[in-house]
Scaffold this active site. Sequence first.
Site, PDB file in Angstrom:
ATOM      1  N   ALA A   8     -24.773   6.952 -34.245  1.00  0.00           N
ATOM      2  CA  ALA A   8     -23.712   7.489 -33.395  1.00  0.00           C
ATOM      3  C   ALA A   8     -22.887   6.411 -32.705  1.00  0.00           C
ATOM      4  O   ALA A   8     -21.845   6.697 -32.131  1.00  0.00           O
ATOM      5  CB  ALA A   8     -24.310   8.429 -32.351  1.00  0.00           C
ATOM      6  N   ARG A  13     -16.840  -3.571 -32.226  1.00  0.00           N
ATOM      7  CA  ARG A  13     -16.583  -4.944 -32.698  1.00  0.00           C
ATOM      8  C   ARG A  13     -16.222  -5.006 -34.177  1.00  0.00           C
ATOM      9  O   ARG A  13     -15.842  -6.077 -34.683  1.00  0.00           O
ATOM     10  CB  ARG A  13     -17.799  -5.826 -32.406  1.00  0.00           C
ATOM     11  CG  ARG A  13     -17.924  -6.183 -30.937  1.00  0.00           C
ATOM     12  CD  ARG A  13     -19.328  -6.663 -30.600  1.00  0.00           C
ATOM     13  NE  ARG A  13     -19.681  -7.865 -31.343  1.00  0.00           N
ATOM     14  CZ  ARG A  13     -20.942  -8.278 -31.533  1.00  0.00           C
ATOM     15  NH1 ARG A  13     -21.948  -7.589 -31.047  1.00  0.00           N
ATOM     16  NH2 ARG A  13     -21.181  -9.379 -32.219  1.00  0.00           N
ATOM     17  N   GLY A  82     -27.306   6.750 -25.005  1.00  0.00           N
ATOM     18  CA  GLY A  82     -28.415   5.829 -25.266  1.00  0.00           C
ATOM     19  C   GLY A  82     -29.275   6.266 -26.440  1.00  0.00           C
ATOM     20  O   GLY A  82     -29.170   7.398 -26.931  1.00  0.00           O
ATOM     21  N   TYR A 104     -32.035   3.079 -38.194  1.00  0.00           N
ATOM     22  CA  TYR A 104     -30.684   2.849 -37.662  1.00  0.00           C
ATOM     23  C   TYR A 104     -29.694   2.736 -38.813  1.00  0.00           C
ATOM     24  O   TYR A 104     -29.926   1.977 -39.760  1.00  0.00           O
ATOM     25  CB  TYR A 104     -30.681   1.569 -36.804  1.00  0.00           C
ATOM     26  CG  TYR A 104     -31.620   1.735 -35.621  1.00  0.00           C
ATOM     27  CD1 TYR A 104     -31.144   2.201 -34.405  1.00  0.00           C
ATOM     28  CD2 TYR A 104     -32.988   1.518 -35.766  1.00  0.00           C
ATOM     29  CE1 TYR A 104     -32.010   2.430 -33.343  1.00  0.00           C
ATOM     30  CE2 TYR A 104     -33.861   1.747 -34.709  1.00  0.00           C
ATOM     31  CZ  TYR A 104     -33.361   2.206 -33.498  1.00  0.00           C
ATOM     32  OH  TYR A 104     -34.218   2.452 -32.468  1.00  0.00           O
ATOM     33  N   ASP A 106     -27.033   1.257 -39.012  1.00  0.00           N
ATOM     34  CA  ASP A 106     -26.371  -0.047 -39.135  1.00  0.00           C
ATOM     35  C   ASP A 106     -27.364  -1.173 -39.422  1.00  0.00           C
ATOM     36  O   ASP A 106     -27.033  -2.341 -39.288  1.00  0.00           O
ATOM     37  CB  ASP A 106     -25.541  -0.354 -37.882  1.00  0.00           C
ATOM     38  CG  ASP A 106     -26.374  -0.332 -36.608  1.00  0.00           C
ATOM     39  OD1 ASP A 106     -27.589  -0.090 -36.677  1.00  0.00           O
ATOM     40  OD2 ASP A 106     -25.779  -0.559 -35.532  1.00  0.00           O
ATOM     41  N   ASN A 228     -22.967  -5.423 -36.352  1.00  0.00           N
ATOM     42  CA  ASN A 228     -22.091  -5.062 -35.228  1.00  0.00           C
ATOM     43  C   ASN A 228     -20.687  -5.606 -35.403  1.00  0.00           C
ATOM     44  O   ASN A 228     -19.792  -5.259 -34.640  1.00  0.00           O
ATOM     45  CB  ASN A 228     -22.674  -5.608 -33.921  1.00  0.00           C
ATOM     46  CG  ASN A 228     -23.991  -4.934 -33.600  1.00  0.00           C
ATOM     47  OD1 ASN A 228     -24.049  -3.736 -33.414  1.00  0.00           O
ATOM     48  ND2 ASN A 228     -25.063  -5.717 -33.586  1.00  0.00           N
ATOM     49  N   TYR A 388       3.107   7.665 -75.089  1.00  0.00           N
ATOM     50  CA  TYR A 388       3.554   8.506 -73.978  1.00  0.00           C
ATOM     51  C   TYR A 388       5.054   8.713 -74.080  1.00  0.00           C
ATOM     52  O   TYR A 388       5.816   7.749 -74.174  1.00  0.00           O
ATOM     53  CB  TYR A 388       3.184   7.785 -72.676  1.00  0.00           C
ATOM     54  CG  TYR A 388       3.460   8.542 -71.410  1.00  0.00           C
ATOM     55  CD1 TYR A 388       3.001   9.838 -71.216  1.00  0.00           C
ATOM     56  CD2 TYR A 388       4.172   7.922 -70.372  1.00  0.00           C
ATOM     57  CE1 TYR A 388       3.245  10.504 -70.026  1.00  0.00           C
ATOM     58  CE2 TYR A 388       4.403   8.586 -69.177  1.00  0.00           C
ATOM     59  CZ  TYR A 388       3.934   9.879 -69.008  1.00  0.00           C
ATOM     60  OH  TYR A 388       4.166  10.530 -67.837  1.00  0.00           O
ATOM     61  N   SER A 406       3.076  -8.245 -86.570  1.00  0.00           N
ATOM     62  CA  SER A 406       3.357  -8.541 -85.169  1.00  0.00           C
ATOM     63  C   SER A 406       4.566  -7.769 -84.661  1.00  0.00           C
ATOM     64  O   SER A 406       5.494  -7.466 -85.408  1.00  0.00           O
ATOM     65  CB  SER A 406       3.652 -10.034 -85.011  1.00  0.00           C
ATOM     66  OG  SER A 406       2.508 -10.768 -85.367  1.00  0.00           O
TER      67      SER A 406
END
Length: 459
Positions: A8, A13, A82, A104, A106, A228, A388, A406
């Site tokens: 969350a 940073r 927290g 976690y 991260d 971070n 195309y 060619s």
Amino acid sequence: MNVVILAAGMGKRMQSALPKVLHPLAGKPLLSHVIDTARTLAPGKLCVIYGHGGAAVPDMVARLNSGAHAPIVTALQEPQLGTGHAVMQALPQLDDSVPTLILYGDVPLTSAESLKRLVAAAGNGKLAILTVEQANPFGLGRIVREDGQIRSIVEEKDATPAQRQIREINSGIMVAPTAHLKKWLAALSNHNAQGEYYLTDIVAQAVADGVPVVSAQPSAEWEVAGVNSKVQLAELERRHQLNIANALLEQGVHLLDPARIDVRGELICGRDVSIDVGCIFEGRVELADGVTVGAHSVLVNARIAAGATIKPFCHIEEAVVGAASVIGPYARLRPGTELAEDVHIGNFVEIKNSQIAAHSKANHLAYVGDATVGSRVNIGAGTITCNYDGANKFRTVIEDDCFIGSDSQLIAPVTVGKGATLGAGTTLSKDAPPGKLTISRGKQITIESWRRPVKAKKA
Ligand code: UD1
Ligand code: CA
């Protein structure tokens, strides 16, 4: 087992609009790494706590939910008060009869082995914390022990100068007995330096309740490193890539420099594969025995058969290259390319959605799109399949043993019959019959009386 993944945090940073846990490491969101590792432990419940970025995190999780695994549930933590408060959001999801592992979003590189050690240490009734000794523990929660026994975790901002000397830190990853966890979380307060509900405060409660608190250690410090900032993301990317490179070297793959390879997916190599510097592999790439990949090539979801050589600077995506083929330098194989054995594709040749049979060659400057090419065909420099018309796409068929002169244009739909030759510069708008020379070109003439103009003399 229950698993709760905290994801969350805002990730200020990172300086990005993208939620932190969605930033890619090795081409895959950080959170996906954590989910994949968690899934190897076969949890009965898996809950991701998210906060920032609107529906981006739950949308990503929903995409992972199709499959054989137990479904992942998400819970919104708003506002973020927290880590303890974050885990509270998951409580209604958790099965009391089994322990809960907290991870976690991260912290992407924790190994399943380290987590298994932690889970084993916790057993069915203990609180187990993954800890590491760090030379520079600044900013992290410290493990406070008395007579070797863990008594509490204290955050940097709440620590005494003596506690700040402690070098054993809390990785944040822990396993708790779930019924106790619910009780402990309900009793948390936010009377601390940051005014947050600290998950770490459950440790002192466990000690007070007589629940044993134990620790386990990861195999390496980077296993518990979090992201971070972009600097930390880049550091973990290199660490992860070096781990992958080392695993390839152990398998016998010849990497000319293990520090200069990027694998963003799954790279499967046979014996005696050699990979030069600066190559990128995305999705699932298979290199069979004896394949050589030249410098600075990019391969995405590709299969390269035994003995093929990819010369430097090739881009190969959703393509199959046959055995002993030679590709590049500077070739582009786009989705739907299927080359049989011993096909040669040279510089500045682009192939798309085409099958090319054995021993055929397009060695210079060509576009082959929506084509079926037979065996032993030679496609001359500058050949273009005009597939195309601005609205629809059409196929070109070139049968076995053809020679395409060619700078020819083949206006699809069109077929070049077996063994046919097209003269250089042909614009083919009707089928070319087998075995014949077909040519469309203005007749060459020389004007005998012509004189090159000269500048008029000034008066
Ligand atoms: C936390 C630990 C600390 C540990 C450190 C390891 C606490 C109180 N402290 O520090 O002991 O050494 O991790 O990195 O647990 N998160 C939420 N919701 C929140 C707050 C955080 O989901 O309300 C998530 C973050 O996204 C992040 C993780 O929890 O993934 C850790 O948060 P962060 O603020 O980085 O860690 P600290 O609280 O500083
Ligand atoms: Ca914090």
